[in-house]
Write a protein that holds these residues in place. Structure first.
Motif, short mmCIF file in Angstrom:
data_model
loop_
_atom_site.label_atom_id
_atom_site.label_comp_id
_atom_site.label_asym_id
_atom_site.label_seq_id
_atom_site.Cartn_x
_atom_site.Cartn_y
_atom_site.Cartn_z
N GLU A 55 -7.12 7.97 2.22
CA GLU A 55 -8.18 7.42 3.07
C GLU A 55 -8.76 6.12 2.52
OE1 GLU A 55 -10.89 10.63 2.81
OE2 GLU A 55 -9.52 12.09 3.70
N MET A 56 -9.32 5.36 3.45
CA MET A 56 -10.15 4.20 3.12
C MET A 56 -11.57 4.52 3.58
SD MET A 56 -7.87 2.26 1.77
CE MET A 56 -8.84 0.76 1.54
N VAL A 57 -12.55 4.17 2.76
CA VAL A 57 -13.95 4.45 3.12
C VAL A 57 -14.74 3.18 3.42
CG1 VAL A 57 -13.95 6.59 1.80
CG2 VAL A 57 -14.70 4.47 0.70
N SER A 58 -14.23 2.02 2.99
CA SER A 58 -15.00 0.78 3.14
C SER A 58 -14.47 -0.15 4.22
CB SER A 58 -15.03 0.02 1.81
OG SER A 58 -13.72 -0.43 1.45
N ARG A 59 -13.24 0.04 4.65
CA ARG A 59 -12.65 -0.88 5.63
C ARG A 59 -11.51 -0.22 6.38
NH1 ARG A 59 -7.79 -2.76 3.56
NH2 ARG A 59 -7.49 -2.47 1.31
N ALA A 60 -11.14 -0.85 7.49
CA ALA A 60 -9.99 -0.38 8.27
C ALA A 60 -8.70 -0.77 7.53
CB ALA A 60 -10.02 -1.00 9.66
N ARG A 61 -7.61 -0.13 7.92
CA ARG A 61 -6.33 -0.43 7.27
C ARG A 61 -5.18 0.04 8.15
NH1 ARG A 61 -4.21 1.14 1.19
NH2 ARG A 61 -1.98 1.12 1.63
N ASP A 62 -4.16 -0.82 8.27
CA ASP A 62 -2.92 -0.42 8.93
C ASP A 62 -2.02 0.24 7.88
OD1 ASP A 62 -3.49 -1.37 11.51
OD2 ASP A 62 -3.02 -3.42 10.87
N TRP A 63 -1.30 1.27 8.29
CA TRP A 63 -0.46 2.03 7.37
C TRP A 63 1.01 1.75 7.63
CZ3 TRP A 63 -3.29 4.36 3.69
CH2 TRP A 63 -4.63 4.65 3.98
N ARG A 64 1.77 1.48 6.58
CA ARG A 64 3.20 1.21 6.70
C ARG A 64 3.98 2.51 6.92
NH1 ARG A 64 4.43 -2.58 1.38
NH2 ARG A 64 2.76 -4.10 1.67
#
Length: 451
Positions: free
Chosen positions: A274-283
């Motif tokens: 998980e990310m708690v501070s920002r969005a993220r695209d997952w490969r």
């Protein structure tokens, strides 16, 4: 031509070469820089200046000593040419990787170097590609070590090994939190059995030790069906996921990649990064990594079946080690093995082996305009077309980015190689249909032979 004409030719070439060009007067410590070199660094059109210090001041501090050593080795006769890769800062503040190459072209009456000329090539994109490849290789090494550690662990040490493995993979994937959740016997509650948080994370959200499965209805439904969950931004979840969205927001989750973890034939829990501070695209490769990790942990928790489950996982590791995850083609490692075999075969049979290097032209603009997902589909389509063009005894490898290599054995003469390359280039030039739109990507090729 006389000396003045030669200098005029050099100046004209310097202004029209794609690579940056420099001409260093060592007696005066003055350097001429071409306009393409200024453009490379986003500098004003009047070039970086004619003093060497103007150039050196833009070199990354960590790279300056290496460049000086490379020049000293060449001037001292320890190298046949000067070459060094380092980072340069443009006036926009951005760092770019360059490959700097040069030669001594004049000496004074005492034999001391008096003039050097050379070129500077922007290799930033190549370094990024190498970085991505290094990322996958390192991830592969972590997974290989994971497999060995869990296989060798005594039953009482398995939990500690899982903690270390979770931390290693999470750190390599640069996530902010990673957890292993297990279901209770009634499948009514999930509990975090292992959790890793990024050190020094800003105010990490507390993790509840247990949670009713009813708080994450869509989430759990997906996992029960064996589906992975890929959330780039919790706030963008659709209305059917409203209950899950609210629960995840309360838990401080901004983005998540989740895979089911099975023990035997049943869903035993899940692994969540998980990310708690920002969005993220997952490969896709990251999700495959989580699947592999979840399989290993699930097998470890079902100790009686550990040997069988780990054997299957090791077979999957062999595929990761030898084949490109996106295209399914052999990677650099397998290509190296195939090349040794093909060279031996050519030597024994008295035939020629052709090594063809293919680069996709205009792939980057397509990738930038339509996104990496479309770019990946183009690469997969290119791989499929290349497979159709070669014999079963030949090899097609994807060595990174938009680069492919063909090994064509059993050739009698160079004309056969030229014809084969020509067919491949024409075939790759056909349009690619993606979501109803025709996209075009052509290819450039170079070939060498071994006899």
């Amino acid at each position: 031509p006389n000396a003045a004409q030669v200098e005029s030719i050099w100046s004209t070439l310097a202004e029209h070469l794609d690579d940056g060009f420099w001409d260093w007067d060592l007696t005066q410590d003055r350097v001429f820089y071409s306009r393409p070199l200024a453009k490379l660094l986003s500098l004003p059109s009047d070039s970086p200046g004619d003093r060497l210090a103007a150039w050196v001041s833009r070199i990354h501090p960590d790279d300056a000593a290496g460049r000086q050593q490379a020049i000293a080795r060449y001037r001292g006769g320890q190298a046949g040419a000067y070459q060094c890769d380092y980072r340069l800062r443009g006036t926009d503040g951005a760092w770019r990787w360059v490959r700097d190459r040069g030669y001594i072209v004049a000496r004074d009456p005492q034999g001391r170097p008096s003039r050097m000329i050379g070129t500077v090539t922007d290799i930033t994109e190549r370094k990024r590609t190498e970085g991505s490849l290094a990322y996958l290789i390192t991830l592969e090494a972590v997974l290989s070590e994971t497999s060995r550690a869990l296989l060798a662990a005594q039953p009482e040490a398995v939990e500690g090994v899982v903690d270390r493995v979770l931390a290693a993979v999470a750190q390599r994937m640069d996530v902010e939190r990673a957890s292993v959740f297990v279901l209770d016997a009634e499948h009514e509650t999930i509990r975090a059995s292992h959790t890793w948080d990024q050190p020094h994370a800003d105010d990490p959200a507390p993790r509840e030790s247990s949670l009713p499965v009813t708080r994450l209805p869509r989430w759990m439904e997906s996992l029960r069906h064996g589906e992975e969950i890929r959330i780039a931004d919790v706030q963008d979840l659709p209305d059917p996921w409203s209950e899950d969205r609210a629960a995840l927001s309360e838990l401080g989750v901004r983005a998540a990649a989740v895979v089911p973890m099975r023990t035997g034939e049943r869903l035993g829990g899940f692994v969540s990064f998980e990310m708690v501070s920002r969005a993220r695209d997952w490969r896709d490769s990251e999700l495959r990594t989580l699947h592999f990790l979840a399989d290993l942990i699930g097998a470890a928790q079902e100790r009686r079946k550990l040997e069988l489950d780990l054997l299957e996982s090791r077979q999957r590791m062999d595929e990761i080690a030898l084949y490109d995850a996106l295209t399914g083609l052999p990677n650099r490692r397998l290509l190296s093995e195939r090349m040794k075999e093909a060279m031996a075969t050519a030597l024994e049979g008295g035939t020629q082996l052709a090594v063809c290097f293919l680069d996709l032209d205009a792939f980057k603009p397509v990738n930038d305009r339509y996104g990496h997902a479309v770019g990946d589909r183009i690469l997969v389509a290119v791989a499929a077309r290349l497979r159709e063009q070669v014999r079963e005894s030949d090899t097609v490898a994807h060595v990174g980015g938009d680069e492919f290599i063909l090994l064509l054995g059993g050739l009698e003469n160079p004309i056969e190689c030229a014809n084969a390359v020509d067919r491949v280039i024409k075939m790759l030039a056909r349009p690619y249909e993606v979501d109803g739109e025709e996209l075009r990507v052509t290819a450039s090729a170079g070939a060498g032979s071994y006899t």
